[in-house]
Design a protein around this motif. Sequence first.
Motif, short mmCIF file in Angstrom:
data_model
loop_
_atom_site.label_atom_id
_atom_site.label_comp_id
_atom_site.label_asym_id
_atom_site.label_seq_id
_atom_site.Cartn_x
_atom_site.Cartn_y
_atom_site.Cartn_z
N ARG A 237 0.83 -1.20 0.00
CA ARG A 237 0.00 0.00 0.00
C ARG A 237 0.87 1.26 0.00
O ARG A 237 2.04 1.22 0.36
CB ARG A 237 -0.92 0.00 1.22
CG ARG A 237 -1.94 -1.13 1.18
CD ARG A 237 -3.03 -0.94 2.21
NE ARG A 237 -2.52 -0.96 3.57
CZ ARG A 237 -2.80 -0.06 4.51
NH1 ARG A 237 -3.59 0.96 4.25
NH2 ARG A 237 -2.31 -0.18 5.73
N SER A 238 0.27 2.37 -0.37
CA SER A 238 0.96 3.66 -0.32
C SER A 238 0.75 4.26 1.07
O SER A 238 0.12 5.30 1.24
CB SER A 238 0.42 4.59 -1.40
OG SER A 238 -1.00 4.62 -1.38
N ALA A 239 1.30 3.57 2.05
CA ALA A 239 1.14 3.97 3.44
C ALA A 239 2.45 3.74 4.18
O ALA A 239 3.21 2.82 3.86
CB ALA A 239 0.01 3.18 4.10
N CYS A 242 4.63 0.35 4.88
CA CYS A 242 4.06 -0.71 4.06
C CYS A 242 5.10 -1.73 3.61
O CYS A 242 4.79 -2.91 3.48
CB CYS A 242 3.34 -0.13 2.85
SG CYS A 242 4.42 0.66 1.64
N PHE A 256 -0.20 8.45 4.68
CA PHE A 256 0.06 8.25 3.26
C PHE A 256 1.56 8.35 2.99
O PHE A 256 2.25 9.21 3.52
CB PHE A 256 -0.69 9.33 2.46
CG PHE A 256 -0.43 9.29 0.99
CD1 PHE A 256 -1.12 8.39 0.18
CD2 PHE A 256 0.48 10.15 0.40
CE1 PHE A 256 -0.91 8.35 -1.19
CE2 PHE A 256 0.70 10.12 -0.98
CZ PHE A 256 0.01 9.22 -1.77
N ASN A 257 2.07 7.42 2.18
CA ASN A 257 3.48 7.48 1.78
C ASN A 257 3.64 6.78 0.43
O ASN A 257 3.77 5.56 0.36
CB ASN A 257 4.38 6.82 2.84
CG ASN A 257 5.86 7.07 2.57
OD1 ASN A 257 6.29 7.13 1.41
ND2 ASN A 257 6.64 7.21 3.63
N GLU A 258 3.62 7.57 -0.63
CA GLU A 258 3.76 6.97 -1.97
C GLU A 258 5.22 6.70 -2.31
O GLU A 258 5.52 5.88 -3.18
CB GLU A 258 3.12 7.86 -3.04
CG GLU A 258 3.75 9.21 -3.22
CD GLU A 258 3.10 9.99 -4.36
OE1 GLU A 258 2.62 9.36 -5.32
OE2 GLU A 258 3.10 11.23 -4.27
N ARG A 300 -4.64 5.34 0.39
CA ARG A 300 -3.57 4.56 1.04
C ARG A 300 -3.70 3.06 0.74
O ARG A 300 -3.19 2.24 1.49
CB ARG A 300 -3.58 4.82 2.54
CG ARG A 300 -3.14 6.24 2.89
CD ARG A 300 -3.34 6.56 4.35
NE ARG A 300 -4.75 6.72 4.68
CZ ARG A 300 -5.22 6.94 5.91
NH1 ARG A 300 -4.38 7.01 6.92
NH2 ARG A 300 -6.51 7.08 6.12
#
Length: 320
Positions: A237-239, A242, A256-258, A300
């Motif tokens: 996930r973009s979290a 992850c 959130f963390n892309e 996310r």
Amino acid sequence: MKDLFVKGMTYGWNSSRGAYRTPRAVESLEKLKETGSEWIALSFYTYQNTIFSTDIPFDYGFTMTDSDIMFAVKKAKELGLKVCLKPVVNSRDGLWRARIGFPEEAYDYWAQWFESYANFVVHYAELAEDLGCEMFCIGCEMVGTESQTEHWIKVVERVRNVYSGPIIYNANHGKEDGIEWFDQVDIIGTSAYYPVGEKPGDSEETMLKNWEKVKGRIENLHRKFNKPIVFMEIGCRSAESCAMMPWDFEHRDLPFNEEEQANFYSSVMKTFWDEPWFSGFFWWDWSTELYSLEEAKNNRGFDIYGKKAEEVLKDWYFNK
């Protein structure tokens, strides 16, 4: 199978009946094609009531219909996508499908369950043959059943009686070595949710180092059976955090963390792409209903639409 290389994406998981046939689903499939993907894994599930049930019923109120599947496969093929059909059994009691199974000595229970499971799988294998699907997945993360070698050999035999294409089985990460019947399938698949991050927001460099350790394990699996390896599922996930737990879908409070998701994608590509025994990816996953591009920076989930990981994927799928 040496010439096989899957530039793929899982499509439509956790969709309700009829969801493949909406205008938004078709639009989503078109956007999936724009990533450079050449394959989809069309993955859907039905339920058995508990992990100890011996019967897998067709639920007329829930299970995807054959018409749903025919529609999605036809649309995919119109877009030039190849299809791996991937029917899955989940347990309605909420326990993970890997726990489906019985004590070793419960012979009658095993026989009844495998009879029902084979009937379930063979139905979709026939459909895959009729629709010209280029690959068929006979099971996903059924860890509790994998020691039943003779039963699984019979499942493969029944599938081969009706389906002429390549067959794959989807093991779970870290459990691949427990499957003695991989010689029966054409391709070894695994859900490669290996934890390669060591801290939240970790670097690609750290992930590359940890993938190298995984790579040796996966290559040994190839050497043992002389079969190509496909990551039937992989992603995160973009979290935040992850990459430390790529399988996670439950912790909805993570920020959130892309960047971390993009590092995960890039590190996987760099580690495995050029290995001669490695045959590609079905990334997890691409929804039938996408969020808007404006919402991408708040999403996310596993989807990569509009995120940095999508740019990583496009670069590899289009340019390599």
